[in-house]
Design an enzyme around this catalytic site. Structure first.
Site, mmCIF file in Angstrom:
data_model
loop_
_atom_site.group_PDB
_atom_site.id
_atom_site.type_symbol
_atom_site.label_atom_id
_atom_site.label_comp_id
_atom_site.label_asym_id
_atom_site.label_seq_id
_atom_site.Cartn_x
_atom_site.Cartn_y
_atom_site.Cartn_z
ATOM 1 N N ASN A 81 -2.133 -7.569 0.159
ATOM 2 C CA ASN A 81 -1.865 -6.228 -0.362
ATOM 3 C C ASN A 81 -3.119 -5.502 -0.813
ATOM 4 O O ASN A 81 -3.045 -4.562 -1.607
ATOM 5 C CB ASN A 81 -0.873 -6.312 -1.529
ATOM 6 C CG ASN A 81 0.409 -7.024 -1.155
ATOM 7 O OD1 ASN A 81 0.771 -8.033 -1.730
ATOM 8 N ND2 ASN A 81 1.105 -6.522 -0.141
ATOM 9 N N PRO A 89 -5.721 -1.244 -3.412
ATOM 10 C CA PRO A 89 -4.528 -2.085 -3.574
ATOM 11 C C PRO A 89 -3.275 -1.338 -3.115
ATOM 12 O O PRO A 89 -3.181 -0.113 -3.231
ATOM 13 C CB PRO A 89 -4.493 -2.352 -5.081
ATOM 14 C CG PRO A 89 -5.174 -1.179 -5.681
ATOM 15 C CD PRO A 89 -6.226 -0.745 -4.699
ATOM 16 N N CYS A 90 -2.336 -2.074 -2.576
ATOM 17 C CA CYS A 90 -1.091 -1.488 -2.081
ATOM 18 C C CYS A 90 -0.028 -1.603 -3.172
ATOM 19 O O CYS A 90 0.662 -2.618 -3.287
ATOM 20 C CB CYS A 90 -0.656 -2.207 -0.800
ATOM 21 S SG CYS A 90 0.841 -1.526 -0.061
ATOM 22 N N ILE A 91 0.076 -0.572 -4.023
ATOM 23 C CA ILE A 91 1.075 -0.484 -5.081
ATOM 24 C C ILE A 91 1.821 0.827 -4.894
ATOM 25 O O ILE A 91 1.201 1.878 -4.661
ATOM 26 C CB ILE A 91 0.426 -0.560 -6.478
ATOM 27 C CG1 ILE A 91 -0.316 -1.900 -6.630
ATOM 28 C CG2 ILE A 91 1.469 -0.403 -7.570
ATOM 29 C CD1 ILE A 91 -0.986 -2.069 -7.971
ATOM 30 N N ASP A 95 0.343 4.714 -4.085
ATOM 31 C CA ASP A 95 0.410 5.284 -2.746
ATOM 32 C C ASP A 95 1.280 6.540 -2.704
ATOM 33 O O ASP A 95 0.992 7.482 -1.963
ATOM 34 C CB ASP A 95 0.980 4.247 -1.763
ATOM 35 C CG ASP A 95 0.076 3.022 -1.649
ATOM 36 O OD1 ASP A 95 -1.135 3.179 -1.866
ATOM 37 O OD2 ASP A 95 0.598 1.936 -1.351
#
Length: 340
Positions: A81, A89-91, A95
């Site tokens: 992630n 970071p993929c949160i 996003d």
């Protein structure tokens, strides 16, 4: 008169300074602005990321806290992630701004990053290689996390992510921006904090250069592109001379092939096959073809001139015998022959 965003950011910094969660600390990077932070996040205990120290770059704007700040891992982990090229970071609420709420604090945001490290989400992973490794080979993934943890500790101590320290020939990108940032007065997080005069862009680009995966197959590595034409920098990056590295790789591939498929005789070269055929032909010639003998030279004691009359006499006698045989045949009585 400070803006609303400035006052909110100051309040968040005060709260974090007084009561910060375990393994999390954050501070403004410069004295002349409060809109750029540096955070340090430690990996949770009892997880593969335990012992890791990951720096996070946070940049606010005048729209805070209507929308979240920009968050990027400066120490980029190998994680499903976390984008390996940018450190983003993929949160969900980072996003999609519509999911962000104004009552979200910086403590909650940093805690989300700390938890994300230990509890990755494999669905829609931004680092598919890390997600695939975690699913298919958890042991290899754990080894990668341990290498990331060790590298983060070296970086936090002021060293290089690599085991071997690079020499003074450091690769620099965006020199003007690096000089401008290093000239700013810095604020320390404590008495033991070590402040490096390395810009975020410099460090981020260097970290991308040693990353183990790409966001997509055709992604270009800016670090490797920069050192492509400089053998000296390539040697510094690789840690050993390129020739020695190629020899080691060749040796490892040979050992791997022996372990996997057994040891086989190598395929002879074209020259060796040709030489072997020629040698076989030479041996066959000696066996099946006797050596050619030269004719004997004429003897010196034979007088050719004296022997010619004898040869001529023999030839005359032979002609006389032939004539006698013909005459005798002609004189034969055919009736007598038929009667008998």
């Amino acid at each position: 008169m400070y803006s609303r965003a400035h006052l909110l950011i100051e309040r968040e910094f005060k709260i974090l300074s007084q009561d910060s969660p375990w393994g999390i600390e954050a501070w403004p990077m410069y004295d002349d602005t409060i809109f750029e932070w540096m955070a340090r996040i430690k990996g949770l205990q009892g997880t593969p990321w335990e012992g890791g120290i990951f720096k996070v770059y946070i940049k606010f704007d005048e729209h805070y806290n209507v929308r979240p700040p920009q968050v990027l891992f400066q120490t980029i982990p190998f994680h499903p992630n976390v984008e390996v090229s940018t450190g983003r970071p993929c949160i969900d609420f980072l996003d999609d701004y519509s999911l962000w709420q104004e009552n979200y604090s910086m403590s909650m945001l940093l805690l989300s990053l700390q938890t994300l490290l230990s509890y990755p989400v494999l669905k829609n992973a931004v680092n598919p290689e890390a997600a695939s490794m975690l699913q298919t080979s958890p042991v290899s993934y754990r080894q990668m996390t341990q290498e990331c943890v060790a590298a983060s500790q070296r970086v936090d101590a002021g060293g290089s992510p690599q085991i071997r320290q690079a020499d003074s020939h450091a690769v620099r990108f965006d020199q003007e921006e690096a000089l401008a940032r290093s000239a700013r007065p810095t604020r320390t997080a404590g008495a033991n904090t070590r402040v490096s005069k390395l810009s975020f862009d410099d460090y981020h680009t260097t970290w991308c250069g040693i990353a183990t995966s790409k966001t997509r197959p055709d992604a270009i590595n800016p670090f490797l592109e920069t050192i492509r034409g400089n053998p000296k920098l390539q040697e510094i990056h690789l840690g050993v001379p390129r020739e020695e590295l190629e020899d080691q790789m060749k040796k490892q591939m040979e050992e791997h092939s022996i372990l996997m498929y057994g040891k086989f005789k190598s395929q002879p070269s074209v020259e060796s096959v040709r030489d072997a055929k020629i040698a076989n032909l030479e041996r066959m010639k000696k066996i099946y073809f006797p050596p050619r003998q030269s004719p004997l030279p004429p003897r010196e004691d034979i007088d050719i001139g004296k022997s010619l009359p004898a040869l001529q006499a023999n030839e005359s006698n032979w002609e006389k015998e032939v004539d006698d045989l013909v005459n005798w045949t002609n004189n034969l009585d055919s009736n007598a022959i038929d009667a008998t």
